[in-house]
Write a protein that holds these residues in place. Structure first.
Motif, PDB file in Angstrom:
ATOM      1  N   LEU A  97       1.029  -1.614   0.389  1.00  0.00           N
ATOM      2  CA  LEU A  97      -0.124  -0.040   0.284  1.00  0.00           C
ATOM      3  C   LEU A  97       0.959   1.454  -0.127  1.00  0.00           C
ATOM      4  N   PRO A  98       1.063   2.276  -0.861  1.00  0.00           N
ATOM      5  CA  PRO A  98       1.346   3.253  -1.087  1.00  0.00           C
ATOM      6  C   PRO A  98       1.212   4.328   0.030  1.00  0.00           C
ATOM      7  N   LEU A  99       1.145   4.496   1.091  1.00  0.00           N
ATOM      8  CA  LEU A  99       0.428   5.307   2.548  1.00  0.00           C
ATOM      9  C   LEU A  99       1.564   5.740   2.938  1.00  0.00           C
ATOM     10  N   LYS A 100       1.900   6.989   3.204  1.00  0.00           N
ATOM     11  CA  LYS A 100       2.465   7.991   4.332  1.00  0.00           C
ATOM     12  C   LYS A 100       1.209   8.710   5.198  1.00  0.00           C
ATOM     13  N   PRO A 101       0.325   8.526   5.540  1.00  0.00           N
ATOM     14  CA  PRO A 101      -0.673   9.398   6.363  1.00  0.00           C
ATOM     15  C   PRO A 101       0.248   9.891   6.977  1.00  0.00           C
ATOM     16  N   ASP A 102      -0.842  10.874   7.124  1.00  0.00           N
ATOM     17  CA  ASP A 102       0.235  11.742   8.502  1.00  0.00           C
ATOM     18  C   ASP A 102      -0.675  13.316   8.959  1.00  0.00           C
ATOM     19  N   LEU A 103      -1.299  13.578  10.002  1.00  0.00           N
ATOM     20  CA  LEU A 103      -2.559  14.309  10.565  1.00  0.00           C
ATOM     21  C   LEU A 103      -2.090  15.826  11.087  1.00  0.00           C
ATOM     22  N   ILE A 104      -1.977  16.883  10.311  1.00  0.00           N
ATOM     23  CA  ILE A 104      -1.064  18.098  10.752  1.00  0.00           C
ATOM     24  C   ILE A 104      -2.679  19.037  10.854  1.00  0.00           C
ATOM     25  N   ASP A 105      -1.871  19.979  10.861  1.00  0.00           N
ATOM     26  CA  ASP A 105      -2.739  21.636  11.249  1.00  0.00           C
ATOM     27  C   ASP A 105      -2.565  22.165  10.173  1.00  0.00           C
ATOM     28  N   TYR A 106      -3.231  22.446   9.487  1.00  0.00           N
ATOM     29  CA  TYR A 106      -3.146  23.918   8.605  1.00  0.00           C
ATOM     30  C   TYR A 106      -3.548  25.137   9.183  1.00  0.00           C
ATOM     31  N   PRO A 107      -2.740  25.914   8.891  1.00  0.00           N
ATOM     32  CA  PRO A 107      -2.732  27.698   9.727  1.00  0.00           C
ATOM     33  C   PRO A 107      -4.385  28.229   8.881  1.00  0.00           C
ATOM     34  N   LEU A 108      -5.124  28.179   8.489  1.00  0.00           N
ATOM     35  CA  LEU A 108      -6.401  29.144   8.786  1.00  0.00           C
ATOM     36  C   LEU A 108      -6.047  30.510   8.337  1.00  0.00           C
ATOM     37  N   ARG A 109      -6.379  31.041   7.174  1.00  0.00           N
ATOM     38  CA  ARG A 109      -6.429  32.325   7.007  1.00  0.00           C
ATOM     39  C   ARG A 109      -7.658  33.241   6.608  1.00  0.00           C
ATOM     40  N   LEU A 110      -8.668  32.529   6.351  1.00  0.00           N
ATOM     41  CA  LEU A 110     -10.241  32.479   6.223  1.00  0.00           C
ATOM     42  C   LEU A 110     -10.563  32.865   7.239  1.00  0.00           C
ATOM     43  N   PRO A 111     -11.226  33.992   7.180  1.00  0.00           N
ATOM     44  CA  PRO A 111     -12.247  34.467   8.436  1.00  0.00           C
ATOM     45  C   PRO A 111     -13.347  34.061   9.558  1.00  0.00           C
ATOM     46  N   PRO A 112     -13.286  33.563  10.770  1.00  0.00           N
ATOM     47  CA  PRO A 112     -14.152  33.187  11.193  1.00  0.00           C
ATOM     48  C   PRO A 112     -15.855  33.432  10.506  1.00  0.00           C
ATOM     49  N   GLY A 113     -16.756  31.900  10.462  1.00  0.00           N
ATOM     50  CA  GLY A 113     -17.760  32.234   9.514  1.00  0.00           C
ATOM     51  C   GLY A 113     -18.096  31.117   9.188  1.00  0.00           C
ATOM     52  N   PRO A 114     -19.391  31.797   8.123  1.00  0.00           N
ATOM     53  CA  PRO A 114     -19.371  30.532   6.699  1.00  0.00           C
ATOM     54  C   PRO A 114     -18.231  29.836   5.884  1.00  0.00           C
ATOM     55  N   THR A 115     -17.205  30.631   5.651  1.00  0.00           N
ATOM     56  CA  THR A 115     -16.280  29.991   5.148  1.00  0.00           C
ATOM     57  C   THR A 115     -15.011  29.142   5.630  1.00  0.00           C
ATOM     58  N   PRO A 116     -15.053  28.836   6.819  1.00  0.00           N
ATOM     59  CA  PRO A 116     -14.006  28.241   7.006  1.00  0.00           C
ATOM     60  C   PRO A 116     -14.556  26.630   6.868  1.00  0.00           C
TER      61      PRO A 116
END
Lengths: 181, 97
Positions: A97-116
């Motif tokens: 299986l070609p898997l190298k999974p990981d759990l990462i935090d993406y720094p969100l730049r969209l302001p809070p509200g419906p877009t995130p």
């Protein structure tokens, strides 16, 4: 936020049209069914409009500001869901299986509200990424940590920002997000 | 011509459903399995819906098929997020290979 009458009427009209179209689709356009549907279309539209103007969470409009940017987002999304489906199907049949999974935090730049929320939903349909939790930040599970998932997420975020006319200056500042490996 | 294009789309859709199911069985943990389910099945259903649209008898039927696909996209994006968040909260560590 004060509710102006024109804003209310516009929102109500949009919903009336949308729900009438849905009813027409569900009933295969039969004329007899329209009589049944009319009261439900009307009440659903009124309830939805009232909720829209009472809610605090969705006080920012979810209605896309720029149709052209929306078309680009849809095109981007379709192309990447095709890639995502192909990618995961090919991986499923490979051995080992070609898997190298990981759990990462993406720094969100969209302001809070419906877009995130929209962003988190679309992330799961992009190739190799899956949104896990959304509380101010976005946690993403990636299938292959060596792939260029980071660039894809950035581009998706930009496209969503464009649709809702979100100024780059309004984006949350992220001092350094280049060291994601 | 239209019918053969429709058949090609339906078969391609079925292939992605198969891929999603194989991934579901072979992938090591809950997160990677969600990848297989959401992506391959959404694409598979999208192709099946396209294939069926070519054979639809009315415009309303075409629209209905399209709405079915949209609803499935929304449901699968939401459900996969909920399952993944639940696994996170309950301490399921992701498999790292």
């Amino acid at each position: 936020m004060t509710v102006t009458l024109p804003a209310f009427v516009t929102a109500l009209t949009q919903r009336l049209l949308l729900f009438a179209l849905l009813w027409w689709l569900l009933t295969d356009g039969q004329h007899e069914a329209a009589l049944f549907g009319a009261p439900f279309v009307l009440s659903a539209a009124v309830l939805s409009t009232v909720t829209r103007f009472r809610g605090q969470v969705l006080s920012a409009s979810l209605w896309p500001a720029r149709p052209l940017a929306l078309m680009r987002l849809i095109g981007f999304f379709l192309w990447h869901s095709l890639r995502g489906g192909l990618d995961v199907t090919l991986r499923a049949f490979r051995r080992p299986l070609p898997l190298k999974p990981d759990l990462i935090d993406y720094p969100l730049r969209l302001p809070p509200g419906p877009t995130p929320i929209l962003m988190a939903s679309l992330v799961s349909l992009m190739p190799g990424t899956l949104a896990v939790i959304c509380e101010g930040r976005l946690r993403v599970h990636v299938l292959d940590r060596h792939s260029d998932w980071y660039r894809d997420l950035e581009r998706l975020e930009q496209r969503i920002g464009d649709v809702y006319h979100i100024d780059r200056a309004q984006w949350n500042d992220v001092p350094n997000h280049s060291d994601h490996n | 011509m239209l019918a053969s294009l429709s058949v090609v789309l339906l078969l391609a859709g079925a292939a992605f459903f198969l891929g999603g199911s194989v991934g579901m069985l072979r992938f090591p943990d809950v997160y990677t399995r969600l990848h297989a389910l959401t992506k391959a099945d959404n694409l598979g259903l999208g192709l099946v819906v396209l294939g069926l649209m070519l054979q639809a008898e009315s415009l309303a039927a075409v629209g209905k098929l399209f709405v079915i696909w949209l609803l499935l996209l929304a449901a699968s994006a939401t459900a996969s997020q909920l399952v993944a968040s639940w696994a996170q909260e309950n301490g399921f560590a992701p498999w790292r290979g």
